[in-house]
Design an enzyme around this catalytic site. Structure first.
Site, PDB file in Angstrom:
ATOM      1  N   ASN A  93      95.292  44.742  14.587  1.00  0.00           N
ATOM      2  CA  ASN A  93      95.726  43.407  15.003  1.00  0.00           C
ATOM      3  C   ASN A  93      95.132  42.267  14.176  1.00  0.00           C
ATOM      4  OD1 ASN A  93      93.252  44.086  16.201  1.00  0.00           O
ATOM      5  ND2 ASN A  93      93.581  42.726  17.931  1.00  0.00           N
ATOM      6  N   GLU A 116      95.474  47.277  30.363  1.00  0.00           N
ATOM      7  CA  GLU A 116      95.638  46.324  29.268  1.00  0.00           C
ATOM      8  C   GLU A 116      97.073  46.319  28.758  1.00  0.00           C
ATOM      9  OE1 GLU A 116      93.173  45.013  25.270  1.00  0.00           O
ATOM     10  OE2 GLU A 116      93.340  47.146  25.721  1.00  0.00           O
ATOM     11  N   CYS A 136      92.318  41.348  21.744  1.00  0.00           N
ATOM     12  CA  CYS A 136      91.519  41.964  22.804  1.00  0.00           C
ATOM     13  C   CYS A 136      90.946  40.953  23.776  1.00  0.00           C
ATOM     14  CB  CYS A 136      90.395  42.808  22.200  1.00  0.00           C
ATOM     15  SG  CYS A 136      89.296  41.881  21.116  1.00  0.00           S
ATOM     16  N   GLU A 172      83.861  48.043  19.770  1.00  0.00           N
ATOM     17  CA  GLU A 172      84.527  46.878  20.364  1.00  0.00           C
ATOM     18  C   GLU A 172      85.920  47.335  20.754  1.00  0.00           C
ATOM     19  OE1 GLU A 172      86.923  43.830  20.961  1.00  0.00           O
ATOM     20  OE2 GLU A 172      86.751  43.728  18.793  1.00  0.00           O
ATOM     21  N   LYS A 176      87.709  52.477   7.040  1.00  0.00           N
ATOM     22  CA  LYS A 176      89.059  52.990   7.255  1.00  0.00           C
ATOM     23  C   LYS A 176      89.898  51.908   7.937  1.00  0.00           C
ATOM     24  CE  LYS A 176      91.873  55.889  10.217  1.00  0.00           C
ATOM     25  NZ  LYS A 176      92.720  54.706  10.494  1.00  0.00           N
ATOM     26  N   GLY A 226      88.912  49.018  18.272  1.00  0.00           N
ATOM     27  CA  GLY A 226      90.147  49.716  18.607  1.00  0.00           C
ATOM     28  C   GLY A 226      90.275  49.939  20.096  1.00  0.00           C
TER      29      GLY A 226
END
Length: 482
Positions: free
Chosen positions: A153, A386, A285, A251, A176, A229
């Site tokens: 994102n 979520e 998030c 996170e 990555k 993620g």
């Protein structure tokens, strides 16, 4: 798009073909066009990257703090130079409106600048010894090789958030990027190369989770894993890291409550609720995931929200007038729509949106209409899971006690919002609202000098600011005697 560029892996300062000889097509979620092909790395490529980082670590860690800072500032100068090109890259692979992509580049610059400015503030301590001639030194030293895993994102800023503090503290790093949005991370690698950061200090390996993420986490030479993620992915990483007892910084997901009391500035709160829900198509998030509104202002607030949502322009992310672009993928769009349908079945009222957008401007992309759900109850699934999409759910509360109880009735604990003029409520919130990051009378958006962290299933540890930078060093205690 014809003649889409092809990107190799960036390992040990060189652009390296993948061992698999396979490639991933990166698609523009607004148009469906292929914007780039990137290497599909595998465990062998991870081995090369980690080995390169390990080889580079001794020399890099011996550089002075000021020398490391100068490399980071040189990198920042190049990012500033290429801001428009990098923003266009983010927009092309992620669908984020160009004006928001520019903001992401600015945030990345701020993160790297903070790391550079604070290399000389990673200070040790001197503690009195057990004898008159003894001193106890508590030093702070780098871990070694850091494994960084970024979400899709914020593809450029999250790479900056991993790379900046890691190398500022004297570590080397293997990153990555997410396979949906790897283009921005590889553009970062181009600038790392141009800034002449020594070979092996920063390595970028693209690919999917099983082929790149898993071996990176499991590698015995990666001493700390920092990942942004989903919560399920974070739990798998934590389990894999346990084999070597390595440190993890995770996170993860969020379910931010947005509390509006009867004494709030309703216009200000409504605007912040919109921005905190529909920025980046809700793919943040820290987004406003559930809006708790005092019953005394519920109707007035909902009316303002409905009006503001209806005024949002959804369209091409390159259009300067666009307020919201597409979802990042069809799978993400379908997930959000299923959650909206579930909320309606459970009794929620669909006021605005609730469908995929169609028409000449939308048919090739993954556009979902900005959506408003009212009459949402605390016992509904959408109040606990979520959404990560452009859906604003409004829940009526009778008083501040109920608002706090509902807000804390959650397995996540990343971000929260509170709008009130009552200082007593604000002070009570500091004690009782169980979230790591709280915005009072303002919209979202963390600062590089703050500390971005959560409780519960939102993760472990945190990022940014002095506390985030300190995560990239470990202590060494020395009992010093002549």
């Amino acid at each position: 798009m014809t003649n889409a560029p092809r990107y190799n892996l960036f390992i040990d300062g060189a652009w390296t073909a993948p061992g698999s000889n396979e490639w991933i097509a990166v698609e523009n979620p607004a148009t469906g066009e292929t914007v780039a092909h990137v290497a599909k790395g595998d465990a062998g490529d991870v081995e090369k990257a980690v080995s390169a980082a390990q080889k580079a670590f001794p020399a890099w860690s011996r550089k002075t703090a000021l020398e490391r800072a100068d490399y980071l500032l040189a990198l920042n100068t190049l990012i500033e130079r290429d801001k428009e090109r990098l923003a266009a890259t983010i927009t092309s692979e992620m669908g984020k409106p160009l004006k928001e992509a520019r903001g992401e580049i600015d945030f990345a610059i701020g993160l790297i600048r903070f790391a550079a400015e604070n290399t000389r503030r990673l200070e040790g301590e001197i503690v009195p010894g057990s004898t008159p001639d003894e001193k106890i030194l508590i030093d702070r030293v780098p871990h070694g090789v850091i494994g960084g895993i970024a979400a899709w994102n914020f593809p450029f800023a999250l790479c900056a958030r991993k790379i900046g503090p890691a190398i500022a503290a004297g570590n080397t790093v293997v990153v990555k990027p997410h396979e949906l949005t790897p283009f921005a991370g590889l553009e970062m690698a181009r600038l790392v190369e141009e800034a002449k950061i020594p070979n092996g200090v920063v390595n970028i390996v693209t690919g999917d989770g099983p082929d790149v993420g898993v071996p990176l986490v499991a590698h015995p030479l990666t001493k700390l894993i920092t990942m942004t993620g989903s919560t399920p992915a974070g739990k798998k990483i934590m389990a894999a890291a346990a084999e070597h007892l390595k440190e993890v910084r995770l996170e993860l997901g969020g379910k931010a409550p947005f509390i509006v009391m009867e004494d709030a500035d309703i216009e200000k709160a409504a605007q912040a609720a919109i921005e905190s829900r529909f920025t980046n198509a809700g793919q943040v998030c820290t987004c406003n995931e559930r809006t708790y509104v005092h019953e005394a202002v519920y109707d007035a607030f909902t009316s303002k929200i409905r009006e503001k949502i209806s005024g949002l322009k959804v369209g091409s992310p390159t259009d300067p007038d666009t307020d919201m672009g597409p979802k990042v993928s069809l799978a993400e769009l379908e997930k959000v729509h299923a959650m909206v349908e579930g909320a309606v079945r459970q009794g929620g009222k669909l006021e605005v949106g609730g469908h995929r957008l169609t028409g000449p401007e939308y048919d090739k992309g993954f556009y979902y209409a900005p959506t408003l759900l009212t009459d949402v109850r605390q016992d509904m699934d959408i109040a606990h899971n979520e959404v990560f999409g452009p859906v604003l759910s409004v829940i009526r509360v009778a008083d501040f006690d109920q608002a706090l109880a509902f807000a804390n009735d959650c397995r996540y604990g990343l971000s929260a919002y509170l709008f009130t003029r009552d200082l007593g409520r604000i002070l009570r919130m500091t004690r009782e609202l169980e979230f790591g990051e709280i915005y009072v009378n303002r919209g979202g958006g963390e600062a590089p000098q703050g500390y971005h962290h959560g409780y519960g299933e939102s993760g472990l540890g945190g990022e940014d600011g002095k506390h985030g930078l300190e995560a990239y060093v470990q202590t060494k205690t020395i009992y010093l005697n002549a």
